[in-house]
Design a protein around this motif. Structure first.
Motif, PDB file in Angstrom:
ATOM      1  N   ASN A  36       1.449  57.175  -8.294  1.00 27.99           N
ATOM      2  CA  ASN A  36       2.789  57.705  -8.563  1.00 27.99           C
ATOM      3  C   ASN A  36       3.832  57.250  -7.548  1.00 27.99           C
ATOM      4  OD1 ASN A  36       1.851  59.188 -10.804  1.00 27.99           O
ATOM      5  ND2 ASN A  36       1.170  60.861  -9.460  1.00 27.99           N
ATOM      6  N   TYR A  37       3.443  56.378  -6.627  1.00 27.06           N
ATOM      7  CA  TYR A  37       4.356  55.975  -5.562  1.00 27.06           C
ATOM      8  C   TYR A  37       5.550  55.188  -6.119  1.00 27.06           C
ATOM      9  CZ  TYR A  37       6.108  53.947  -1.229  1.00 27.06           C
ATOM     10  OH  TYR A  37       6.899  53.574  -0.178  1.00 27.06           O
ATOM     11  N   MET A  38       6.747  55.621  -5.796  1.00 25.54           N
ATOM     12  CA  MET A  38       7.975  54.946  -6.231  1.00 25.54           C
ATOM     13  C   MET A  38       8.920  54.722  -5.061  1.00 25.54           C
ATOM     14  SD  MET A  38       7.484  54.346  -9.408  1.00 25.54           S
ATOM     15  CE  MET A  38       9.132  53.831  -9.899  1.00 25.54           C
ATOM     16  N   GLY A  39       8.400  54.743  -3.857  1.00 25.84           N
ATOM     17  CA  GLY A  39       9.224  54.577  -2.665  1.00 25.84           C
ATOM     18  C   GLY A  39       9.523  53.129  -2.358  1.00 25.84           C
ATOM     19  N   THR A  40       9.982  52.881  -1.147  1.00 27.21           N
ATOM     20  CA  THR A  40      10.315  51.522  -0.737  1.00 27.21           C
ATOM     21  C   THR A  40       9.032  50.708  -0.547  1.00 27.21           C
ATOM     22  OG1 THR A  40      10.333  52.199   1.589  1.00 27.21           O
ATOM     23  CG2 THR A  40      12.426  52.301   0.387  1.00 27.21           C
ATOM     24  N   SER A  41       9.183  49.421  -0.390  1.00 26.20           N
ATOM     25  CA  SER A  41       8.038  48.510  -0.324  1.00 26.20           C
ATOM     26  C   SER A  41       7.094  48.884   0.812  1.00 26.20           C
ATOM     27  CB  SER A  41       8.520  47.074  -0.128  1.00 26.20           C
ATOM     28  OG  SER A  41       9.281  46.648  -1.237  1.00 26.20           O
ATOM     29  N   ARG A  42       5.806  48.864   0.509  1.00 27.61           N
ATOM     30  CA  ARG A  42       4.810  49.163   1.533  1.00 27.61           C
ATOM     31  C   ARG A  42       3.533  48.361   1.272  1.00 27.61           C
ATOM     32  NH1 ARG A  42       2.279  55.238   0.287  1.00 27.61           N
ATOM     33  NH2 ARG A  42       1.276  54.693  -1.702  1.00 27.61           N
ATOM     34  N   LEU A  43       2.768  48.193   2.341  1.00 25.88           N
ATOM     35  CA  LEU A  43       1.478  47.516   2.290  1.00 25.88           C
ATOM     36  C   LEU A  43       0.399  48.466   2.788  1.00 25.88           C
ATOM     37  CD1 LEU A  43       2.835  44.275   3.808  1.00 25.88           C
ATOM     38  CD2 LEU A  43       1.287  44.152   1.862  1.00 25.88           C
ATOM     39  N   ILE A  44      -0.792  48.310   2.237  1.00 17.76           N
ATOM     40  CA  ILE A  44      -1.959  49.036   2.728  1.00 17.76           C
ATOM     41  C   ILE A  44      -3.040  48.008   3.013  1.00 17.76           C
ATOM     42  CG2 ILE A  44      -3.760  50.711   2.193  1.00 17.76           C
ATOM     43  CD1 ILE A  44      -1.625  52.121   0.410  1.00 17.76           C
ATOM     44  N   TRP A  45      -3.502  47.992   4.269  1.00 18.87           N
ATOM     45  CA  TRP A  45      -4.511  47.031   4.711  1.00 18.87           C
ATOM     46  C   TRP A  45      -5.898  47.600   4.481  1.00 18.87           C
ATOM     47  CZ3 TRP A  45      -6.338  46.299  10.351  1.00 18.87           C
ATOM     48  CH2 TRP A  45      -7.079  45.111  10.482  1.00 18.87           C
ATOM     49  N   PHE A  46      -6.753  46.817   3.826  1.00 13.17           N
ATOM     50  CA  PHE A  46      -8.134  47.212   3.569  1.00 13.17           C
ATOM     51  C   PHE A  46      -9.093  46.625   4.613  1.00 13.17           C
ATOM     52  CE2 PHE A  46      -6.146  48.285  -0.332  1.00 13.17           C
ATOM     53  CZ  PHE A  46      -6.957  49.209  -0.977  1.00 13.17           C
ATOM     54  N   GLY A  47      -8.545  46.005   5.650  1.00  8.21           N
ATOM     55  CA  GLY A  47      -9.357  45.301   6.631  1.00  8.21           C
ATOM     56  C   GLY A  47      -9.501  43.842   6.250  1.00  8.21           C
ATOM     57  N   HIS A  48      -9.819  43.004   7.236  1.00 13.78           N
ATOM     58  CA  HIS A  48      -9.937  41.556   7.051  1.00 13.78           C
ATOM     59  C   HIS A  48      -8.608  41.016   6.502  1.00 13.78           C
ATOM     60  CE1 HIS A  48     -12.508  38.137   7.491  1.00 13.78           C
ATOM     61  NE2 HIS A  48     -12.276  37.721   6.266  1.00 13.78           N
ATOM     62  N   SER A  49      -8.596  40.454   5.293  1.00 13.63           N
ATOM     63  CA  SER A  49      -7.353  39.888   4.748  1.00 13.63           C
ATOM     64  C   SER A  49      -6.921  40.549   3.450  1.00 13.63           C
ATOM     65  CB  SER A  49      -7.530  38.381   4.510  1.00 13.63           C
ATOM     66  OG  SER A  49      -7.775  37.700   5.717  1.00 13.63           O
ATOM     67  N   ALA A  50      -7.504  41.682   3.108  1.00 15.68           N
ATOM     68  CA  ALA A  50      -7.224  42.336   1.818  1.00 15.68           C
ATOM     69  C   ALA A  50      -6.092  43.359   1.960  1.00 15.68           C
ATOM     70  CB  ALA A  50      -8.483  43.009   1.297  1.00 15.68           C
ATOM     71  N   PHE A  51      -5.127  43.282   1.030  1.00 11.62           N
ATOM     72  CA  PHE A  51      -3.985  44.185   1.031  1.00 11.62           C
ATOM     73  C   PHE A  51      -3.649  44.653  -0.379  1.00 11.62           C
ATOM     74  CE2 PHE A  51      -3.231  41.905   4.961  1.00 11.62           C
ATOM     75  CZ  PHE A  51      -2.614  42.827   5.795  1.00 11.62           C
ATOM     76  N   LEU A  52      -3.070  45.839  -0.445  1.00 12.00           N
ATOM     77  CA  LEU A  52      -2.344  46.279  -1.626  1.00 12.00           C
ATOM     78  C   LEU A  52      -0.878  46.321  -1.248  1.00 12.00           C
ATOM     79  CD1 LEU A  52      -2.080  47.503  -4.507  1.00 12.00           C
ATOM     80  CD2 LEU A  52      -2.312  49.749  -3.432  1.00 12.00           C
ATOM     81  N   LEU A  53      -0.050  45.607  -1.979  1.00 12.14           N
ATOM     82  CA  LEU A  53       1.400  45.605  -1.788  1.00 12.14           C
ATOM     83  C   LEU A  53       2.045  46.364  -2.941  1.00 12.14           C
ATOM     84  CD1 LEU A  53       4.147  44.624  -0.621  1.00 12.14           C
ATOM     85  CD2 LEU A  53       3.800  42.495  -1.923  1.00 12.14           C
ATOM     86  N   GLN A  54       2.811  47.386  -2.610  1.00  9.71           N
ATOM     87  CA  GLN A  54       3.587  48.112  -3.615  1.00  9.71           C
ATOM     88  C   GLN A  54       5.056  47.776  -3.387  1.00  9.71           C
ATOM     89  OE1 GLN A  54       1.705  52.177  -2.965  1.00  9.71           O
ATOM     90  NE2 GLN A  54       1.328  51.936  -5.173  1.00  9.71           N
ATOM     91  N   MET A  55       5.623  47.028  -4.308  1.00  6.70           N
ATOM     92  CA  MET A  55       6.974  46.489  -4.152  1.00  6.70           C
ATOM     93  C   MET A  55       7.695  46.512  -5.499  1.00  6.70           C
ATOM     94  SD  MET A  55       7.993  42.635  -2.812  1.00  6.70           S
ATOM     95  CE  MET A  55       7.917  42.942  -1.052  1.00  6.70           C
ATOM     96  N   ASP A  56       8.914  47.007  -5.511  1.00  7.29           N
ATOM     97  CA  ASP A  56       9.714  47.071  -6.743  1.00  7.29           C
ATOM     98  C   ASP A  56       8.968  47.765  -7.879  1.00  7.29           C
ATOM     99  OD1 ASP A  56      11.686  45.764  -5.402  1.00  7.29           O
ATOM    100  OD2 ASP A  56      11.808  44.052  -6.745  1.00  7.29           O
ATOM    101  N   GLY A  57       8.221  48.801  -7.554  1.00  6.98           N
ATOM    102  CA  GLY A  57       7.495  49.541  -8.571  1.00  6.98           C
ATOM    103  C   GLY A  57       6.277  48.822  -9.119  1.00  6.98           C
ATOM    104  N   LYS A  58       5.846  47.770  -8.440  1.00  5.37           N
ATOM    105  CA  LYS A  58       4.695  46.981  -8.897  1.00  5.37           C
ATOM    106  C   LYS A  58       3.568  47.046  -7.875  1.00  5.37           C
ATOM    107  CE  LYS A  58       7.904  43.902 -11.253  1.00  5.37           C
ATOM    108  NZ  LYS A  58       9.090  44.670 -10.791  1.00  5.37           N
ATOM    109  N   ASN A  59       2.351  46.882  -8.379  1.00  6.63           N
ATOM    110  CA  ASN A  59       1.162  46.872  -7.532  1.00  6.63           C
ATOM    111  C   ASN A  59       0.594  45.462  -7.481  1.00  6.63           C
ATOM    112  OD1 ASN A  59       1.058  49.753  -7.055  1.00  6.63           O
ATOM    113  ND2 ASN A  59       0.413  49.965  -9.184  1.00  6.63           N
ATOM    114  N   ILE A  60       0.491  44.922  -6.267  1.00  5.36           N
ATOM    115  CA  ILE A  60       0.021  43.546  -6.082  1.00  5.36           C
ATOM    116  C   ILE A  60      -1.137  43.570  -5.082  1.00  5.36           C
ATOM    117  CG2 ILE A  60       0.658  41.218  -5.308  1.00  5.36           C
ATOM    118  CD1 ILE A  60       3.641  42.264  -5.928  1.00  5.36           C
ATOM    119  N   LEU A  61      -2.256  42.993  -5.466  1.00  3.73           N
ATOM    120  CA  LEU A  61      -3.383  42.860  -4.556  1.00  3.73           C
ATOM    121  C   LEU A  61      -3.396  41.457  -3.961  1.00  3.73           C
ATOM    122  CD1 LEU A  61      -6.294  44.659  -6.461  1.00  3.73           C
ATOM    123  CD2 LEU A  61      -5.187  45.411  -4.341  1.00  3.73           C
ATOM    124  N   ILE A  62      -3.701  41.376  -2.676  1.00  7.11           N
ATOM    125  CA  ILE A  62      -3.785  40.094  -1.973  1.00  7.11           C
ATOM    126  C   ILE A  62      -5.196  39.925  -1.430  1.00  7.11           C
ATOM    127  CG2 ILE A  62      -2.812  38.663  -0.146  1.00  7.11           C
ATOM    128  CD1 ILE A  62      -0.306  40.450  -0.238  1.00  7.11           C
TER     129      ILE A  62
END
Length: 368
Positions: free
Chosen positions: A97-123
């Motif tokens: 339900n997150y609709m805030g400003t852009s944020r990243l969540i680090w899963f360790g190593h090089s894995a991230f979840l980026l929440q930006m412009d209402g979208k979910n992007i995995l790296i």
């Protein structure tokens, strides 16, 4: 005796061939038809992808054995934490339900979840326990659970992958993710693995260095890295490796993937910088392979080259894939960043990183 040795070698070769051909985690192989599609790439030559510089050098069999012996048998002081790391857990409803400003969540190593412009992007979503084709061929990550289980992740708009090594592209993770991901963006050739694992071809976009693509209001740019690829003994450099630039209307961030230090960082900084935030590899280095992974001091210099306002050391904190202590990357990077007055961020695993609230902050959480 000679016949016995030859028989053992023959058995090992047969076992390897059966294992590679029938175990799915090895992924797919690049066909001749696919190779012909890559002939227009400046990185593709003589049937393989190459770096701008002539690296890495092909190692002799004896050099390969030397590295293997050191990696498997040399004791590394503090190569792993003394106990499982404590990490932040993420609430699935809050995430969805997150609709805030852009944020990243680090899963360790090089894995991230980026929440930006209402979208979910995995790296580079490597969420498996072991960075290897089989659990028996590697050591577990440094913590028992992920910040959130794959099954509890919300629908994913896009996945960005930097290259096909096991610590960045994981079969079990893709198998669990593929039905909740709209689009995959990968360097040339990496799509063959995804297709082999059941991802629809129309959901995959392969890009060469410097190619740009839009996903609604977001722009993804496939940029250079100095590394290599391959998931088995006979397909090295058959797929491309890359870094990524991610741009919204208001923010500009960089993800290095895996890379040795070279002039491409300055070129990317001059072309697409300055960056609000850079995630830069800082771990799994060694003097035996200096061209393909940066030393921590080089990571800090790369941040300067990229014109990044603040950078975060990544590619550490989850797996033992080199011969340094598990905290050596972050400690050396923090010391060099302070010396050069380069802003650095060192969040805990699972801790939300709010892009508009970034500050120069070294928490030293690893010392606890």
């Amino acid at each position: 005796m000679l016949l016995t040795i030859l028989a053992l070698i023959g058995i090992l070769v047969i076992f390897y061939l059966i294992f590679v051909n029938f175990y799915p985690s090895f992924g797919g192989d690049i066909s001749e038809k696919r190779k012909n599609q890559y002939l227009s790439s400046e990185q593709f030559s003589e049937g393989i992808f190459k770096n701008v510089k002539d690296v890495p050098k092909n190692q002799s069999f004896s050099e390969t054995l030397k590295i293997a012996r050191k990696f498997f048998f040399e004791k590394v002081e503090q190569g792993r934490p003394n106990k499982a790391l404590s990490i932040h857990q993420i609430d699935s409803l809050e995430l969805a339900n997150y609709m805030g400003t852009s944020r990243l969540i680090w899963f360790g190593h090089s894995a991230f979840l980026l929440q930006m412009d209402g979208k979910n992007i995995l790296i580079d979503p490597m969420f498996g326990e072991v960075p290897a084709p089989h659990p028996l061929l590697g050591a577990n990550r440094f913590y028992e659970n992920l910040p959130i289980a794959i099954e509890k992740l919300p629908e994913i708009d896009a996945v960005l992958i930097s290259h096909d090594h096991y610590d960045h592209l994981d079969y079990e993770s893709i198998k669990k993710l593929k039905n909740k991901v709209k689009l995959f963006y990968v360097p040339l050739g990496v799509g063959v693995h995804l297709e082999t694992w059941g991802v629809a071809k129309e959901s995959i976009t392969e890009l060469d260095w410097w190619q740009e693509v839009y996903y609604q209001d977001l722009q993804f740019i496939c940029t250079p890295a100095q590394h290599f690829s391959g998931r088995k003994l006979n397909n090295g450099q058959s797929t491309l490796w890359s870094s990524w630039v991610i741009k919204s209307k208001t923010e500009n961030i960089f993800f290095s993937g895996d890379s040795g230090y070279s002039t491409h960082f300055k070129e990317i900084g001059d072309t697409y910088g300055p960056f609000d935030f850079a995630m830069l590899e800082c771990g799994q280095y060694n003097k035996m392979w200096p061209e393909i992974h940066m030393f921590p001091e080089e990571t800090v210099q790369a941040s300067i080259d990229l014109k990044s306002k603040i950078f975060m050391p990544i590619h550490w904190g989850a797996f033992k894939l080199a011969l340094h202590s598990w905290t050596d990357p972050i400690e050396r990077a923090a010391i060099k960043a302070e010396e050069l007055q380069v802003p650095i961020l060192t969040p805990e695993i699972g801790e939300p990183i709010i892009l508009e609230e970034l500050t120069n902050e070294v928490s030293n959480w690893w010392k606890e």
